[in-house]
Design a protein around this motif. Structure first.
Motif, PDB file in Angstrom:
ATOM      1  N   ALA A  35       0.828  -1.204   0.000  1.00 26.12           N
ATOM      2  CA  ALA A  35       0.000   0.000   0.000  1.00 26.12           C
ATOM      3  C   ALA A  35       0.864   1.256   0.000  1.00 26.12           C
ATOM      4  CB  ALA A  35      -0.933  -0.012   1.210  1.00 26.12           C
ATOM      5  N   GLN A  36       2.002   1.205   0.697  1.00 24.64           N
ATOM      6  CA  GLN A  36       2.868   2.391   0.807  1.00 24.64           C
ATOM      7  C   GLN A  36       3.927   2.459  -0.277  1.00 24.64           C
ATOM      8  OE1 GLN A  36       4.357   2.143   4.831  1.00 24.64           O
ATOM      9  NE2 GLN A  36       2.275   2.114   5.681  1.00 24.64           N
ATOM     10  N   GLU A  37       3.815   1.602  -1.265  1.00 25.73           N
ATOM     11  CA  GLU A  37       4.735   1.623  -2.410  1.00 25.73           C
ATOM     12  C   GLU A  37       6.192   1.441  -2.004  1.00 25.73           C
ATOM     13  OE1 GLU A  37       3.662   4.088  -5.672  1.00 25.73           O
ATOM     14  OE2 GLU A  37       1.800   2.958  -5.444  1.00 25.73           O
ATOM     15  N   GLN A  38       6.425   0.548  -1.043  1.00 26.08           N
ATOM     16  CA  GLN A  38       7.815   0.264  -0.657  1.00 26.08           C
ATOM     17  C   GLN A  38       8.506  -0.666  -1.654  1.00 26.08           C
ATOM     18  OE1 GLN A  38       7.704  -1.229   3.378  1.00 26.08           O
ATOM     19  NE2 GLN A  38       6.744   0.630   4.147  1.00 26.08           N
ATOM     20  N   PHE A  39       7.715  -1.356  -2.473  1.00 25.84           N
ATOM     21  CA  PHE A  39       8.317  -2.209  -3.502  1.00 25.84           C
ATOM     22  C   PHE A  39       8.636  -1.354  -4.734  1.00 25.84           C
ATOM     23  CE2 PHE A  39       5.741  -5.168  -0.961  1.00 25.84           C
ATOM     24  CZ  PHE A  39       6.737  -6.056  -0.580  1.00 25.84           C
ATOM     25  N   VAL A  40       9.859  -1.504  -5.206  1.00 26.49           N
ATOM     26  CA  VAL A  40      10.326  -0.665  -6.306  1.00 26.49           C
ATOM     27  C   VAL A  40      10.747  -1.557  -7.474  1.00 26.49           C
ATOM     28  CG1 VAL A  40      11.947   1.164  -6.950  1.00 26.49           C
ATOM     29  CG2 VAL A  40      11.218   0.932  -4.564  1.00 26.49           C
ATOM     30  N   VAL A  41      10.327  -1.183  -8.669  1.00 29.80           N
ATOM     31  CA  VAL A  41      10.679  -1.956  -9.850  1.00 29.80           C
ATOM     32  C   VAL A  41      11.974  -1.428 -10.458  1.00 29.80           C
ATOM     33  CG1 VAL A  41       9.958  -2.669 -12.159  1.00 29.80           C
ATOM     34  CG2 VAL A  41       8.255  -2.501 -10.327  1.00 29.80           C
ATOM     35  N   TYR A  42      12.985  -2.277 -10.519  1.00 27.89           N
ATOM     36  CA  TYR A  42      14.241  -1.959 -11.203  1.00 27.89           C
ATOM     37  C   TYR A  42      14.219  -2.595 -12.592  1.00 27.89           C
ATOM     38  CZ  TYR A  42      17.049   0.454  -7.687  1.00 27.89           C
ATOM     39  OH  TYR A  42      17.561   1.396  -6.838  1.00 27.89           O
ATOM     40  N   ASP A  90       3.427  -9.747  -7.624  1.00 27.27           N
ATOM     41  CA  ASP A  90       3.666  -9.820  -9.062  1.00 27.27           C
ATOM     42  C   ASP A  90       2.667  -8.961  -9.835  1.00 27.27           C
ATOM     43  OD1 ASP A  90       5.967 -11.272  -9.057  1.00 27.27           O
ATOM     44  OD2 ASP A  90       5.013 -13.215  -9.352  1.00 27.27           O
ATOM     45  N   GLN A  91       1.406  -9.010  -9.430  1.00 25.73           N
ATOM     46  CA  GLN A  91       0.407  -8.185 -10.120  1.00 25.73           C
ATOM     47  C   GLN A  91       0.731  -6.700  -9.975  1.00 25.73           C
ATOM     48  OE1 GLN A  91      -3.722  -9.321  -9.379  1.00 25.73           O
ATOM     49  NE2 GLN A  91      -3.109 -11.466  -9.402  1.00 25.73           N
ATOM     50  N   TYR A  92       1.243  -6.337  -8.813  1.00 31.42           N
ATOM     51  CA  TYR A  92       1.661  -4.952  -8.584  1.00 31.42           C
ATOM     52  C   TYR A  92       2.800  -4.580  -9.543  1.00 31.42           C
ATOM     53  CZ  TYR A  92       3.747  -1.009  -6.014  1.00 31.42           C
ATOM     54  OH  TYR A  92       4.287   0.201  -5.668  1.00 31.42           O
ATOM     55  N   ILE A 133      -4.678  -9.541 -19.574  1.00 31.49           N
ATOM     56  CA  ILE A 133      -5.360  -8.864 -20.681  1.00 31.49           C
ATOM     57  C   ILE A 133      -6.047  -7.598 -20.163  1.00 31.49           C
ATOM     58  CG2 ILE A 133      -7.775  -9.700 -20.958  1.00 31.49           C
ATOM     59  CD1 ILE A 133      -5.040  -9.753 -23.620  1.00 31.49           C
ATOM     60  N   HIS A 134      -6.522  -7.657 -18.927  1.00 33.13           N
ATOM     61  CA  HIS A 134      -7.119  -6.474 -18.305  1.00 33.13           C
ATOM     62  C   HIS A 134      -6.094  -5.335 -18.229  1.00 33.13           C
ATOM     63  CE1 HIS A 134      -9.300  -3.945 -15.458  1.00 33.13           C
ATOM     64  NE2 HIS A 134      -8.198  -3.923 -14.730  1.00 33.13           N
ATOM     65  N   LEU A 135      -4.875  -5.677 -17.808  1.00 28.51           N
ATOM     66  CA  LEU A 135      -3.806  -4.667 -17.689  1.00 28.51           C
ATOM     67  C   LEU A 135      -3.456  -4.063 -19.045  1.00 28.51           C
ATOM     68  CD1 LEU A 135      -1.277  -6.199 -15.130  1.00 28.51           C
ATOM     69  CD2 LEU A 135      -2.663  -4.124 -14.856  1.00 28.51           C
ATOM     70  N   ILE A 136      -3.321  -4.943 -20.032  1.00 23.22           N
ATOM     71  CA  ILE A 136      -2.952  -4.518 -21.376  1.00 23.22           C
ATOM     72  C   ILE A 136      -3.999  -3.549 -21.948  1.00 23.22           C
ATOM     73  CG2 ILE A 136      -2.948  -5.497 -23.719  1.00 23.22           C
ATOM     74  CD1 ILE A 136      -0.281  -5.653 -22.255  1.00 23.22           C
ATOM     75  N   GLN A 137      -5.252  -3.848 -21.648  1.00 18.92           N
ATOM     76  CA  GLN A 137      -6.330  -2.976 -22.145  1.00 18.92           C
ATOM     77  C   GLN A 137      -6.362  -1.663 -21.368  1.00 18.92           C
ATOM     78  OE1 GLN A 137      -9.628  -5.702 -21.916  1.00 18.92           O
ATOM     79  NE2 GLN A 137      -9.273  -6.489 -23.980  1.00 18.92           N
ATOM     80  N   LYS A 138      -6.197  -1.771 -20.046  1.00 18.27           N
ATOM     81  CA  LYS A 138      -6.228  -0.579 -19.209  1.00 18.27           C
ATOM     82  C   LYS A 138      -5.157   0.429 -19.638  1.00 18.27           C
ATOM     83  CE  LYS A 138      -5.773   0.803 -14.346  1.00 18.27           C
ATOM     84  NZ  LYS A 138      -5.558   0.307 -12.965  1.00 18.27           N
ATOM     85  N   TYR A 139      -3.963  -0.084 -19.995  1.00 14.57           N
ATOM     86  CA  TYR A 139      -2.865   0.806 -20.373  1.00 14.57           C
ATOM     87  C   TYR A 139      -2.671   0.916 -21.885  1.00 14.57           C
ATOM     88  CZ  TYR A 139      -1.924   1.075 -15.424  1.00 14.57           C
ATOM     89  OH  TYR A 139      -2.057   1.306 -14.083  1.00 14.57           O
ATOM     90  N   LYS A 140      -3.647   0.396 -22.623  1.00 20.10           N
ATOM     91  CA  LYS A 140      -3.658   0.510 -24.090  1.00 20.10           C
ATOM     92  C   LYS A 140      -2.307   0.138 -24.723  1.00 20.10           C
ATOM     93  CE  LYS A 140      -5.882   4.835 -24.103  1.00 20.10           C
ATOM     94  NZ  LYS A 140      -5.991   4.993 -22.674  1.00 20.10           N
TER      95      LYS A 140
END
Ligand code: C2E
Ligand code: CA
Ligand code: CA
Ligand code: CA
Length: 279
Positions: A35-42, A90-92, A133-140
């Motif tokens: 929730a606090q965005e402590q996970f960071v994508v490198y 992973d979904q995050y 597929i939901h993600l792909i559509q959401k972010y076009k």
């Protein structure tokens, strides 16, 4: 002697208690961390072997922990795989990557693909294709911009089910990379039935410093096999010039490793993206 044993067991107990405490702290903190965005994508760049051009990246998660500081996946992913939280994390990560791809699209950056890791637990979720597929559509985004890295060992548990899921993902347009290929689980016979696009060689192949003729022979064989099966090959864990040269001799399509770049924050990768566009 008795005293020494006592000491030994005390130390062992302390160690175990420390490990359990640490795991308890992680488990209690993981929801808040998300929730606090402590996970960071490198992002770690992948390059084309042939022309050296930037070819994409792999997304690798880090945990910026309030008490412990920057944590590498080895410190928490194994626990999350056991307690089931990995599917949430992973979904995050996938969503963060899709948001980045959307942002780069809008800024007119090079449309390079980003690979995300899909853990064994994700792959056995019946609604995985729907989630993606939901993600792909959401972010076009075109699905081919998202590469899915599935570790070789995930294929062994229930091959029938995973083949069906992965077939569906490929039909939808996602690109499938088999991670850690050759680490010991998949038989060649199974490879034949596995729906996939890219083989990602296990690091051990690249890093075995011995370079015995037999090792080179196996690598050559895998490269030939990949060509026959129309698969691209990624070599990861390239750390030295010697390793790169050895690889160049044998073939393969893409490289990833400390010799080129370590996993880096998004902003740093964007500099590479901009440079690639100028080149
Ligand atoms: P992996 O998917 O096999 O990722 C490659 C690992 O090798 C990464 O470690 C990367 O930083 C490291 N690496 C890259 N180049 C080199 C090199 O030249 N030499 C060496 N020695 N290592 C190199 P990292 O980031 O610590 O991740 C470890 C593992 O944690 C990953 O292995 C993957 O299985 C897992 N992981 C990381 N992020 C995620 C994620 O978002 N979701 C899931 N499910 N797993 C993840
Ligand atoms: Ca991977
Ligand atoms: Ca792995
Ligand atoms: Ca790997």
């Amino acid at each position: 002697i008795k005293g020494q044993y006592g000491k030994y067991f005390a130390t062992y107990d302390d160690e175990l208690r420390g490990k359990l405490l640490r795991e308890q702290t992680i488990t209690e903190g993981m929801e808040a961390a998300l929730a606090q965005e402590q996970f960071v994508v490198y992002l770690q760049p992948k390059y084309s072997i042939k022309d050296g051009g930037l070819a994409g990246a792999e997304a690798l998660v880090r945990w910026n922990h309030p008490q412990w500081g920057f944590q590498h996946p080895g410190e928490f992913i194994p626990l999350f795989e056991r307690n089931g939280f990995i599917t949430r994390l992973d979904q995050y990560v996938w969503e963060k990557v899709c948001a980045m791809l959307r942002e780069w699209e809008e800024k007119g950056y090079e449309p390079l693909p980003v690979s995300v890791n899909v853990s064994r637990a994700d792959v056995y979720q019946a609604d995985l294709p729907d989630i993606l597929i939901h993600l792909i559509q959401k972010y076009k985004l075109p699905p081919s911009r998202l590469h899915l890295e599935i570790t070789e060992s995930a294929y062994t548990e229930n091959p029938g089910q995973i083949i069906a899921t992965v077939n569906r993902l490929r039909e939808l347009g996602f690109v499938i990379e088999m991670d850690d290929f050759g680490s010991g689980y998949s038989s060649l016979n199974m490879l034949n039935k596995m729906p996939l696009d890219i083989l990602k060689l296990d690091m051990n192949f690249i890093q075995s410093e011995t370079a015995k003729p037999a090792d080179q022979g196996i690598l050559r064989f895998i490269m030939d096999l990949a060509r026959w099966m129309n698969l691209s090959v990624v070599a990861e864990g390239v750390e030295t010039k010697t390793q790169l040269e050895r690889l160049r001799e044998i073939g393969g399509d893409y490289v990833q490793g400390y010799y080129f770049a370590r996993p880096m924050p998004k902003a740093e990768f964007e500099v590479l993206l901009l440079e690639a566009a100028k080149a």
